[in-house]
Scaffold this motif. Structure first.
Motif, mmCIF file in Angstrom:
data_model
loop_
_atom_site.group_PDB
_atom_site.id
_atom_site.type_symbol
_atom_site.label_atom_id
_atom_site.label_comp_id
_atom_site.label_asym_id
_atom_site.label_seq_id
_atom_site.Cartn_x
_atom_site.Cartn_y
_atom_site.Cartn_z
ATOM 1 N N ARG A 1 61.827 76.875 37.574
ATOM 2 C CA ARG A 1 61.616 76.103 36.344
ATOM 3 C C ARG A 1 62.067 74.659 36.572
ATOM 4 O O ARG A 1 62.996 74.400 37.319
ATOM 5 C CB ARG A 1 62.396 76.700 35.171
ATOM 6 C CG ARG A 1 61.849 78.039 34.704
ATOM 7 C CD ARG A 1 62.633 78.584 33.513
ATOM 8 N NE ARG A 1 64.016 78.856 33.921
ATOM 9 C CZ ARG A 1 65.093 78.578 33.196
ATOM 10 N NH1 ARG A 1 64.986 78.040 32.007
ATOM 11 N NH2 ARG A 1 66.300 78.878 33.650
ATOM 12 N N THR A 2 61.426 73.730 35.882
ATOM 13 C CA THR A 2 61.830 72.325 35.983
ATOM 14 C C THR A 2 62.830 71.987 34.886
ATOM 15 O O THR A 2 62.896 72.667 33.851
ATOM 16 C CB THR A 2 60.617 71.375 35.865
ATOM 17 O OG1 THR A 2 59.992 71.569 34.600
ATOM 18 C CG2 THR A 2 59.639 71.605 37.000
ATOM 19 N N TYR A 3 63.588 70.946 35.133
ATOM 20 C CA TYR A 3 64.507 70.414 34.125
ATOM 21 C C TYR A 3 64.674 68.925 34.383
ATOM 22 O O TYR A 3 64.482 68.452 35.503
ATOM 23 C CB TYR A 3 65.856 71.134 34.155
ATOM 24 C CG TYR A 3 66.687 70.880 35.394
ATOM 25 C CD1 TYR A 3 67.741 69.965 35.378
ATOM 26 C CD2 TYR A 3 66.424 71.557 36.581
ATOM 27 C CE1 TYR A 3 68.499 69.737 36.520
ATOM 28 C CE2 TYR A 3 67.183 71.338 37.717
ATOM 29 C CZ TYR A 3 68.215 70.426 37.684
ATOM 30 O OH TYR A 3 68.973 70.185 38.813
ATOM 31 N N LYS A 4 64.985 68.195 33.333
ATOM 32 C CA LYS A 4 65.254 66.769 33.473
ATOM 33 C C LYS A 4 66.720 66.602 33.837
ATOM 34 O O LYS A 4 67.601 67.097 33.134
ATOM 35 C CB LYS A 4 64.947 66.024 32.185
ATOM 36 C CG LYS A 4 63.487 65.825 31.933
ATOM 37 C CD LYS A 4 63.303 64.960 30.708
ATOM 38 C CE LYS A 4 61.885 64.477 30.610
ATOM 39 N NZ LYS A 4 61.739 63.536 29.494
ATOM 40 N N CYS A 5 66.953 65.923 34.940
ATOM 41 C CA CYS A 5 68.311 65.732 35.443
ATOM 42 C C CYS A 5 68.685 64.258 35.360
ATOM 43 O O CYS A 5 68.056 63.410 35.999
ATOM 44 C CB CYS A 5 68.387 66.217 36.896
ATOM 45 S SG CYS A 5 70.041 66.120 37.592
ATOM 46 N N LYS A 6 69.679 63.985 34.550
ATOM 47 C CA LYS A 6 70.186 62.614 34.433
ATOM 48 C C LYS A 6 71.249 62.421 35.512
ATOM 49 O O LYS A 6 72.256 63.134 35.533
ATOM 50 C CB LYS A 6 70.763 62.374 33.044
ATOM 51 C CG LYS A 6 71.212 60.955 32.825
ATOM 52 C CD LYS A 6 71.663 60.725 31.403
ATOM 53 C CE LYS A 6 72.054 59.271 31.230
ATOM 54 N NZ LYS A 6 72.471 58.987 29.877
ATOM 55 N N ILE A 7 71.005 61.477 36.411
ATOM 56 C CA ILE A 7 71.881 61.243 37.558
ATOM 57 C C ILE A 7 72.512 59.864 37.443
ATOM 58 O O ILE A 7 71.833 58.872 37.198
ATOM 59 C CB ILE A 7 71.091 61.308 38.882
ATOM 60 C CG1 ILE A 7 70.326 62.615 38.992
ATOM 61 C CG2 ILE A 7 72.010 61.089 40.083
ATOM 62 C CD1 ILE A 7 69.278 62.623 40.096
ATOM 63 N N SER A 8 73.810 59.819 37.650
ATOM 64 C CA SER A 8 74.549 58.566 37.757
ATOM 65 C C SER A 8 75.306 58.655 39.074
ATOM 66 O O SER A 8 76.245 59.443 39.203
ATOM 67 C CB SER A 8 75.507 58.419 36.576
ATOM 68 O OG SER A 8 76.298 57.263 36.724
ATOM 69 N N ALA A 9 74.873 57.884 40.060
ATOM 70 C CA ALA A 9 75.431 58.020 41.407
ATOM 71 C C ALA A 9 75.970 56.693 41.929
ATOM 72 O O ALA A 9 75.497 55.631 41.543
ATOM 73 C CB ALA A 9 74.376 58.564 42.358
ATOM 74 N N SER A 10 76.939 56.822 42.826
ATOM 75 C CA SER A 10 77.564 55.646 43.427
ATOM 76 C C SER A 10 77.963 55.935 44.862
ATOM 77 O O SER A 10 78.344 57.058 45.189
ATOM 78 C CB SER A 10 78.855 55.265 42.678
ATOM 79 O OG SER A 10 78.603 54.939 41.354
ATOM 80 N N PRO A 11 77.921 54.896 45.695
ATOM 81 C CA PRO A 11 78.502 55.056 47.020
ATOM 82 C C PRO A 11 80.024 55.038 46.883
ATOM 83 O O PRO A 11 80.551 54.446 45.941
ATOM 84 C CB PRO A 11 78.004 53.832 47.783
ATOM 85 C CG PRO A 11 77.775 52.800 46.724
ATOM 86 C CD PRO A 11 77.376 53.565 45.490
ATOM 87 N N VAL A 12 80.703 55.719 47.778
ATOM 88 C CA VAL A 12 82.165 55.722 47.778
ATOM 89 C C VAL A 12 82.610 55.167 49.130
ATOM 90 O O VAL A 12 82.137 55.621 50.177
ATOM 91 C CB VAL A 12 82.733 57.149 47.585
ATOM 92 C CG1 VAL A 12 84.251 57.119 47.567
ATOM 93 C CG2 VAL A 12 82.201 57.762 46.302
#
Length: 169
Positions: free
Chosen positions: A135-146
């Motif tokens: 199944r599909t889903y909407k994924c809200k991503i907030s990403a950063s390099p560390v």
């Protein structure tokens, strides 16, 4: 009078049990969040970066935390990964986040994410991902390099949650 009081008390016997069930569930959630935070702390100490600046403690309760190495191999997934995707942490470790993508994932969004990763800059994006069951889903991503204490790229960290907003087309 005593009989009426006894009936009243007997009608409420399930309330404390329900209260304990909720309390037990809450304690389990805290225990899991604490275990996840402990793992993140171990990673941060091992690789020399400060997780406090990332607000992980605040966000790990509501969002899935994924940590990848610089080659985007997943080295950590918080326990919420199973609830969001159907995969356990052990199933995602060593894979890249591409394992969640498929035909319905926007190629334009993926190009923008790839560019941000190459430039080692933070990004926010909502994309269509796939659960283990297809199944599909909407994924809200907030990403950063560390970066480590020497300023060298150490990892990428992503805070993800299922976007349950209705589709606006």
């Amino acid at each position: 009078m005593k009989k009426a009081k006894l009936e009243e008390i007997s009608n409420h016997t399930s309330v404390p049990i329900l209260a304990w069930d909720f309390h037990y569930e809450y304690l389990n959630e805290l225990k899991v969040a604490f275990a996840d935070l402990k793992k993140v702390k171990e990673i941060s100490v091992q690789f020399g970066w400060n997780e406090e600046k990332l607000n992980i403690t605040e966000r790990i309760k509501e969002e899935v935390v994924l940590i990848t190495d610089p080659n985007l191999k997943i080295i950590f997934a918080s326990s919420g990964i199973k609830r969001m995707t159907g995969y356990t942490e052990s199933e995602v470790l060593g894979n890249t986040p591409k394992m969640f993508q498929g035909a319905a994932t926007s190629k334009t969004d993926l190009k923008e994410i790839k560019k941000a990763i190459e430039l080692q800059i933070p990004f926010e994006k909502t994309i269509k991902n796939y659960k283990k069951d297809g199944r599909t889903y909407k994924c809200k991503i907030s990403a950063s390099p560390v970066f480590n204490l020497k300023g060298k790229l150490s990892h990428f960290i992503a805070f993800e949650k299922e976007d349950v907003m209705p589709n606006r087309t």
